[in-house]
Design a protein around this motif. Structure first.
Motif, PDB file in Angstrom:
ATOM      1  N   GLU A   1      45.014  33.576  37.295  1.00  0.00           N
ATOM      2  CA  GLU A   1      46.257  34.043  37.922  1.00  0.00           C
ATOM      3  C   GLU A   1      47.193  34.946  37.635  1.00  0.00           C
ATOM      4  O   GLU A   1      47.417  35.548  37.960  1.00  0.00           O
ATOM      5  CB  GLU A   1      47.443  32.988  37.552  1.00  0.00           C
ATOM      6  N   HIS A   2      47.267  35.738  35.656  1.00  0.00           N
ATOM      7  CA  HIS A   2      47.732  36.281  35.217  1.00  0.00           C
ATOM      8  C   HIS A   2      46.732  37.794  34.695  1.00  0.00           C
ATOM      9  O   HIS A   2      46.787  37.908  34.208  1.00  0.00           O
ATOM     10  CB  HIS A   2      48.326  35.423  34.121  1.00  0.00           C
ATOM     11  N   GLN A   3      45.338  37.225  35.469  1.00  0.00           N
ATOM     12  CA  GLN A   3      44.773  38.489  35.159  1.00  0.00           C
ATOM     13  C   GLN A   3      44.449  39.731  35.971  1.00  0.00           C
ATOM     14  O   GLN A   3      45.626  39.498  37.428  1.00  0.00           O
ATOM     15  CB  GLN A   3      43.202  37.650  35.426  1.00  0.00           C
ATOM     16  N   LEU A   4      44.339  40.537  35.849  1.00  0.00           N
ATOM     17  CA  LEU A   4      44.379  42.152  36.564  1.00  0.00           C
ATOM     18  C   LEU A   4      43.604  41.439  37.259  1.00  0.00           C
ATOM     19  O   LEU A   4      42.502  41.333  36.952  1.00  0.00           O
ATOM     20  CB  LEU A   4      44.320  43.003  35.733  1.00  0.00           C
ATOM     21  N   ALA A   5      43.582  41.910  38.787  1.00  0.00           N
ATOM     22  CA  ALA A   5      43.233  42.668  39.879  1.00  0.00           C
ATOM     23  C   ALA A   5      41.763  42.714  39.753  1.00  0.00           C
ATOM     24  O   ALA A   5      40.565  42.273  39.841  1.00  0.00           O
ATOM     25  CB  ALA A   5      43.539  42.302  41.110  1.00  0.00           C
ATOM     26  N   GLY A   6      41.489  43.935  38.575  1.00  0.00           N
ATOM     27  CA  GLY A   6      40.406  44.824  38.358  1.00  0.00           C
ATOM     28  C   GLY A   6      39.706  44.520  38.136  1.00  0.00           C
ATOM     29  O   GLY A   6      38.787  44.955  37.689  1.00  0.00           O
ATOM     30  N   SER A   7      40.162  43.352  36.752  1.00  0.00           N
ATOM     31  CA  SER A   7      39.313  42.656  36.281  1.00  0.00           C
ATOM     32  C   SER A   7      38.637  41.439  36.416  1.00  0.00           C
ATOM     33  O   SER A   7      37.729  40.952  35.718  1.00  0.00           O
ATOM     34  CB  SER A   7      39.854  42.318  34.406  1.00  0.00           C
ATOM     35  N   LEU A   8      38.591  41.663  37.534  1.00  0.00           N
ATOM     36  CA  LEU A   8      37.956  40.107  38.561  1.00  0.00           C
ATOM     37  C   LEU A   8      36.918  40.152  38.800  1.00  0.00           C
ATOM     38  O   LEU A   8      35.886  41.370  39.129  1.00  0.00           O
ATOM     39  CB  LEU A   8      38.469  39.366  39.430  1.00  0.00           C
ATOM     40  N   SER A   9      35.644  39.641  38.471  1.00  0.00           N
ATOM     41  CA  SER A   9      34.537  39.967  39.056  1.00  0.00           C
ATOM     42  C   SER A   9      34.024  40.100  40.700  1.00  0.00           C
ATOM     43  O   SER A   9      35.647  39.392  41.157  1.00  0.00           O
ATOM     44  CB  SER A   9      33.593  38.642  38.370  1.00  0.00           C
ATOM     45  N   GLY A  10      33.432  40.454  41.382  1.00  0.00           N
ATOM     46  CA  GLY A  10      33.315  40.621  42.230  1.00  0.00           C
ATOM     47  C   GLY A  10      33.632  39.595  43.356  1.00  0.00           C
ATOM     48  O   GLY A  10      34.235  39.874  44.028  1.00  0.00           O
ATOM     49  N   GLY A  11      32.966  38.399  43.338  1.00  0.00           N
ATOM     50  CA  GLY A  11      33.581  36.853  44.263  1.00  0.00           C
ATOM     51  C   GLY A  11      34.646  36.631  44.310  1.00  0.00           C
ATOM     52  O   GLY A  11      35.416  36.042  44.436  1.00  0.00           O
ATOM     53  N   TRP A  12      35.966  36.406  43.212  1.00  0.00           N
ATOM     54  CA  TRP A  12      36.911  37.299  42.717  1.00  0.00           C
ATOM     55  C   TRP A  12      37.437  37.212  43.123  1.00  0.00           C
ATOM     56  O   TRP A  12      39.219  36.957  43.500  1.00  0.00           O
ATOM     57  CB  TRP A  12      36.913  36.307  41.133  1.00  0.00           C
ATOM     58  N   LYS A  13      37.177  38.254  43.637  1.00  0.00           N
ATOM     59  CA  LYS A  13      37.783  39.681  44.500  1.00  0.00           C
ATOM     60  C   LYS A  13      38.510  39.385  45.306  1.00  0.00           C
ATOM     61  O   LYS A  13      39.470  39.414  46.180  1.00  0.00           O
ATOM     62  CB  LYS A  13      37.409  40.785  43.774  1.00  0.00           C
ATOM     63  N   GLN A  14      36.773  39.102  46.148  1.00  0.00           N
ATOM     64  CA  GLN A  14      37.199  38.716  47.433  1.00  0.00           C
ATOM     65  C   GLN A  14      38.347  37.169  47.353  1.00  0.00           C
ATOM     66  O   GLN A  14      38.776  37.032  48.838  1.00  0.00           O
ATOM     67  CB  GLN A  14      35.970  38.002  48.379  1.00  0.00           C
ATOM     68  N   ARG A  15      38.228  35.884  46.735  1.00  0.00           N
ATOM     69  CA  ARG A  15      38.584  35.424  47.061  1.00  0.00           C
ATOM     70  C   ARG A  15      40.613  35.476  47.276  1.00  0.00           C
ATOM     71  O   ARG A  15      40.853  35.196  47.826  1.00  0.00           O
ATOM     72  CB  ARG A  15      38.633  34.160  45.838  1.00  0.00           C
ATOM     73  N   LEU A  16      40.607  36.801  45.804  1.00  0.00           N
ATOM     74  CA  LEU A  16      41.828  36.814  45.638  1.00  0.00           C
ATOM     75  C   LEU A  16      42.471  37.586  47.491  1.00  0.00           C
ATOM     76  O   LEU A  16      43.905  37.500  47.857  1.00  0.00           O
ATOM     77  CB  LEU A  16      42.366  38.197  44.418  1.00  0.00           C
ATOM     78  N   ALA A  17      41.619  38.436  47.785  1.00  0.00           N
ATOM     79  CA  ALA A  17      41.959  39.251  49.303  1.00  0.00           C
ATOM     80  C   ALA A  17      41.709  38.360  49.998  1.00  0.00           C
ATOM     81  O   ALA A  17      43.062  38.252  51.060  1.00  0.00           O
ATOM     82  CB  ALA A  17      40.845  39.638  49.699  1.00  0.00           C
ATOM     83  N   LEU A  18      40.991  37.569  50.283  1.00  0.00           N
ATOM     84  CA  LEU A  18      41.569  35.721  51.224  1.00  0.00           C
ATOM     85  C   LEU A  18      43.071  35.187  51.100  1.00  0.00           C
ATOM     86  O   LEU A  18      43.628  35.041  52.075  1.00  0.00           O
ATOM     87  CB  LEU A  18      39.651  35.039  50.817  1.00  0.00           C
ATOM     88  N   SER A  19      43.576  35.075  50.145  1.00  0.00           N
ATOM     89  CA  SER A  19      44.359  34.249  49.758  1.00  0.00           C
ATOM     90  C   SER A  19      44.880  35.141  50.011  1.00  0.00           C
ATOM     91  O   SER A  19      46.339  34.408  51.017  1.00  0.00           O
ATOM     92  CB  SER A  19      44.539  33.956  48.371  1.00  0.00           C
ATOM     93  N   ALA A  20      45.724  36.880  49.795  1.00  0.00           N
ATOM     94  CA  ALA A  20      46.970  37.281  50.243  1.00  0.00           C
ATOM     95  C   ALA A  20      46.931  37.805  51.842  1.00  0.00           C
ATOM     96  O   ALA A  20      47.610  37.201  52.214  1.00  0.00           O
ATOM     97  CB  ALA A  20      45.839  38.659  49.691  1.00  0.00           C
ATOM     98  N   CYS A  21      45.336  37.613  52.813  1.00  0.00           N
ATOM     99  CA  CYS A  21      45.555  37.501  53.752  1.00  0.00           C
ATOM    100  C   CYS A  21      45.960  36.672  54.669  1.00  0.00           C
ATOM    101  O   CYS A  21      46.019  36.483  55.577  1.00  0.00           O
ATOM    102  CB  CYS A  21      44.675  38.139  54.140  1.00  0.00           C
ATOM    103  N   THR A  22      45.963  35.309  53.806  1.00  0.00           N
ATOM    104  CA  THR A  22      46.238  34.336  54.559  1.00  0.00           C
ATOM    105  C   THR A  22      47.943  33.311  54.553  1.00  0.00           C
ATOM    106  O   THR A  22      48.390  32.603  54.539  1.00  0.00           O
ATOM    107  CB  THR A  22      45.044  32.743  54.444  1.00  0.00           C
ATOM    108  N   LEU A  23      48.467  33.909  52.833  1.00  0.00           N
ATOM    109  CA  LEU A  23      49.301  33.562  52.184  1.00  0.00           C
ATOM    110  C   LEU A  23      50.782  32.951  53.102  1.00  0.00           C
ATOM    111  O   LEU A  23      51.382  32.279  53.381  1.00  0.00           O
ATOM    112  CB  LEU A  23      49.741  34.873  51.506  1.00  0.00           C
ATOM    113  N   HIS A  24      50.813  34.154  54.398  1.00  0.00           N
ATOM    114  CA  HIS A  24      51.706  34.641  55.350  1.00  0.00           C
ATOM    115  C   HIS A  24      51.825  33.659  56.531  1.00  0.00           C
ATOM    116  O   HIS A  24      52.148  34.224  58.418  1.00  0.00           O
ATOM    117  CB  HIS A  24      52.523  35.952  55.695  1.00  0.00           C
ATOM    118  N   SER A  25      50.578  33.020  56.880  1.00  0.00           N
ATOM    119  CA  SER A  25      50.383  31.762  57.816  1.00  0.00           C
ATOM    120  C   SER A  25      50.144  33.202  59.359  1.00  0.00           C
ATOM    121  O   SER A  25      50.760  32.855  60.230  1.00  0.00           O
ATOM    122  CB  SER A  25      51.155  30.871  57.877  1.00  0.00           C
TER     123      SER A  25
END
Ligand code: ATP
Ligand code: MG
Lengths: 306, 380
Positions: A130-154
């Motif tokens: 949660e409090h880690q910079l997105a740039g320091s995430l591994s590739g897979g976790w970046k994907q998950r973040l992107a996925l979360s972000a695009c579903t957040l607003h239903s």
């Protein structure tokens, strides 16, 4: 859901970069609640097509609607209801996971944002980062973040460009379960992928190669349309055998699957004639149902010839 | 969630909050933004001399003799002075000088001619707006020479008997506003504007191209955010940076260069916001045009050059050819220099300052409009 409504309905969509036509007069209709798989070899125009749908690129020809709004003139009406996940990570690497989600949430005006973000982080198991910079995430976790972000607003329509590239199998399964759950509530999803097992989890598929739409239908329809005959060969020395078989008439493709060699061709008689001399000990030949992968590789070869 | 449109306060706040966090994380850039102005200030803090001509001059004359006419003719012939107009009251003359319409006021006393003929040595007063001493010093020198020659010639011709080695008049020169003609007084406040121009245009010029290069633009463009929200949202945090820079420079101006400060600091701080915003917006406009960060950087430098040369910072504004003055007047720095010099050195109040404020407001508005037009809403 009563009569299916088209969420994406485009005709003749064309994009030209310089002197290269990257998408050639593409027609597509995707109904509400459908999970639509969009496949095709690298550089075939999938990303370009999606960008035209959400207003990031202007089509050079063709027209259509997305969520009932005109894609050329009503972009502002479409954007609030789309969740677009870009192929390349496009969130802020110098913001934390949470800050990125908050930013997106505020842009879309998600109600009760703090709770929505917390729920999203929980659902995607992003808590640890949660409090880690997105740039320091591994590739897979970046994907998950992107996925979360695009579903957040239903959103009502998800445009996911290779959402599971580089994601581990567990997370991929979670992802597909999630997409099916959303689809059950009426959300529509257009998903590009290069994985066959994912293609099989889509309600409908389209295959595009070098700008041309080559096939469109359910997995079964595509397999039936392809009219491929496939044999599985097992035994010793499969590799050199494969090389020899490739040269023969009627053999369109040969691929190794573990301890098996899959040989397929469109012209069944020619294929069987070519294989007949090899059907002897120690090799065993078995007719098997054609899979999507063979269909797609076949389509790709056709596309290349065209 | 159907609040679309050109501007939404909510989305704007989201962009601002994001920019603040990013600015805070980018420590190196932030440090450079603070250190760079100080370095430039020290490096540039020295005089740059020049020789402007055709300076606007008003004549306050109560005499119509041949001598007053030949004095003004000689001044004109020296090419340093352009006689703008002849005024009749002291108040008028002072007004012209204070508003900067005239750089010089020549006062020819009553009965100038008669007094010369009587050998009474009348006082010939030249008042100069010496805010920018480099602009006036050569002209003042030329003035003395021109008057001496003109009078000598007149006296030698018609009134040979009065010609002498002695000057027939008592020349007095008053340098107003900066009596000791210390160039740094002029340069240092000017530097504030120059440094702000360079750093502020550059920082925002990079802002949008950075989004494009890092790929975040693709995501941003797919959201309902509008160009205006992105542009203004990116500018706001840097206004703060602008003020930090300004404060540093002002402190250095006061304590390093001992430049006296006459005017109101509140005034200068509050009016500077327009200048800061104008530069930041110009930067954003550049970044909407540039394809990558290098291009954006080149554009800022391309903009910085005329800002240095054509605004009256390096060369006195009035010494420039007409076309250069036109170019100069569409650069915010030109007006800001006048504003800052006016307030710091002349002690201008709000009323006098407003003449320099509205051009900056206009420039800012133009930049906002251009930026919004050029902002690419697609990836094409
Ligand atoms: N901005 C652009 N300018 C010029 N050519 C482009 C641009 N974007 C894409 N292309 C070209 O268009 C073609 C299709 O690209 P696109 O990214 O749509 O393919 P794709 O199907 O998404 O491929 P992949 O599976 O590798 O993601 C490629 O040949 C690419 O080089
Ligand atoms: Mg792609």
């Amino acid at each position: 859901m009563n009569a299916p409504q088209p969420v994406i309905d485009v005709r003749g969509l064309t994009k030209i970069f310089g002197d290269k036509t990257v998408v050639k007069g593409l027609d597509m209709r995707v109904n509400q609640g459908e999970i639509f798989g969009f496949l095709g070899p690298n550089g075939s125009g999938k990303t370009t097509f999606i960008r035209m749908l959400c207003g990031l690129l202007k089509p050079d020809a063709g027209s259509g609607t997305c969520l009932g709004f005109d894609i050329a003139s009503q972009n502002d009406r479409i954007k609030p209801h789309i969740g677009y996940m870009t192929q390349r990570f496009s969130h802020y690497e110098d913001l934390t996971v949470r800050e990125n989600l908050l930013f997106i949430g505020r842009i879309y005006g998600v109600p009760d944002l703090d709770r929505a973000v917390a729920a999203c982080i929980e659902r995607m198991s992003l808590g640890r980062y949660e409090h880690q910079l997105a740039g320091s995430l591994s590739g897979g976790w970046k994907q998950r973040l992107a996925l979360s972000a695009c579903t957040l607003h239903s959103p009502r329509l998800l445009l996911l460009d290779e959402p599971t590239a580089g994601v581990d199998p567990g997370a991929r399964r979670d992802f597909w379960d999630e997409v099916h759950k959303l689809a059950a509530t009426g959300v529509t999803a257009l998903i590009t992928t290069h994985y066959m097992d994912e293609a099989e989890r889509c309600h409908r598929l389209a295959y595009i190669a070098y700008g041309d739409l080559l096939a469109d239908g359910t997995a079964e329809e595509l397999i039936a349309q392809a009219q491929l005959l496939t044999y599985a060969v097992s035994g010793p020395g499969l590799s050199p055998l494969g090389e020899r078989l490739k040269e023969l008439p009627g053999v369109d493709q040969v691929a190794v699957f573990g301890t098996n060699l899959h040989v397929s061709g469109r012209d069944g008689e020619a294929l069987e004639r070519s294989l007949a001399p090899f059907m002897a000990e120690p090799l065993t030949f078995r007719r098997i149902p054609t899979t999507l992968e063979e269909v797609f590789i076949n389509l790709m070869q056709q596309g290349r010839k065209a | 969630m159907n609040a679309s449109g050109v501007f939404s306060w909510r989305r704007f706040k989201a962009v601002v909050a994001k920019e603040f966090v990013q600015m805070r994380r980018d420590r190196l850039t932030f440090a450079m933004l603070v250190v760079m102005p100080l370095m430039q200030l020290v490096l540039f803090g020295y005089a740059i001399n020049s020789d402007p001509r055709h300076l606007p001059t008003a004549v306050l004359s109560a005499d119509n003799s041949i001598f007053s006419r030949s004095v003004t003719a000689a001044m004109r012939n020296s090419e340093y002075f352009d006689i703008l107009r002849v005024v009749t009251t002291r108040a008028e003359a002072e007004d012209l000088l204070r508003t900067g319409t005239a750089q010089f006021v020549l006062t020819i006393p009553e009965d100038f001619g008669t007094k010369i003929l009587r050998g009474e040595k009348p006082v010939l007063l030249l008042e100069a707006d010496a805010t920018d001493p480099s602009a006036t010093s050569n002209a003042v020198g030329a003035f003395k020479e021109a008057v001496r020659r003109a009078l000598d010639r007149d006296l030698a011709g018609a009134f040979g008997n009065l010609a002498s080695s002695d000057m027939a008049v008592d020349l007095r020169i008053h340098a107003e506003y900066n009596p000791e003609a210390i160039t740094q007084y002029n340069i240092v406040p000017g530097l504030m504007g120059t440094i702000l121009t360079l750093t502020l245009v550059m920082i925002t010029a990079l802002a949008i191209t950075r989004e494009t290069e890092r790929g975040t633009m693709e995501n941003l463009l797919s959201t309902p955010v509008s160009p205006l929200e992105v542009m203004i949202g990116k500018i706001l945090p840097y206004i703060l940076v602008g003020y930090i820079q300004m404060t540093l420079i002002m402190l250095a101006t006061r304590f390093l260069f001992n430049v006296p400060m006459h005017g109101s600091l509140v005034l200068i701080y509050s009016l500077s916001v327009l200048f800061i915003a104008a530069n930041l917006t110009i930067g954003v406009t550049f970044s909407t045009l540039a394809r990558n960060q290098l291009q954006a950087l080149q554009m800022s430098i391309f903009f910085f050059m005329p800002s240095m040369l054509l605004t009256g910072f390096m060369f006195p504004f009035r010494g420039m050819p007409a076309w250069a003055q036109v170019v100069g007047s569409i650069l915010p720095l030109t007006h800001y220099l006048r504003l800052v010099r006016g307030i710091l050195l002349k002690g201008d109040g709000l009323e006098q300052s407003l003449t320099h404020v509205w051009p900056m407001a206009l420039i800012w508005l133009a930049a906002v409009v251009l930026g919004t037009i050029f902002f690419r809403r697609t990836l094409d």
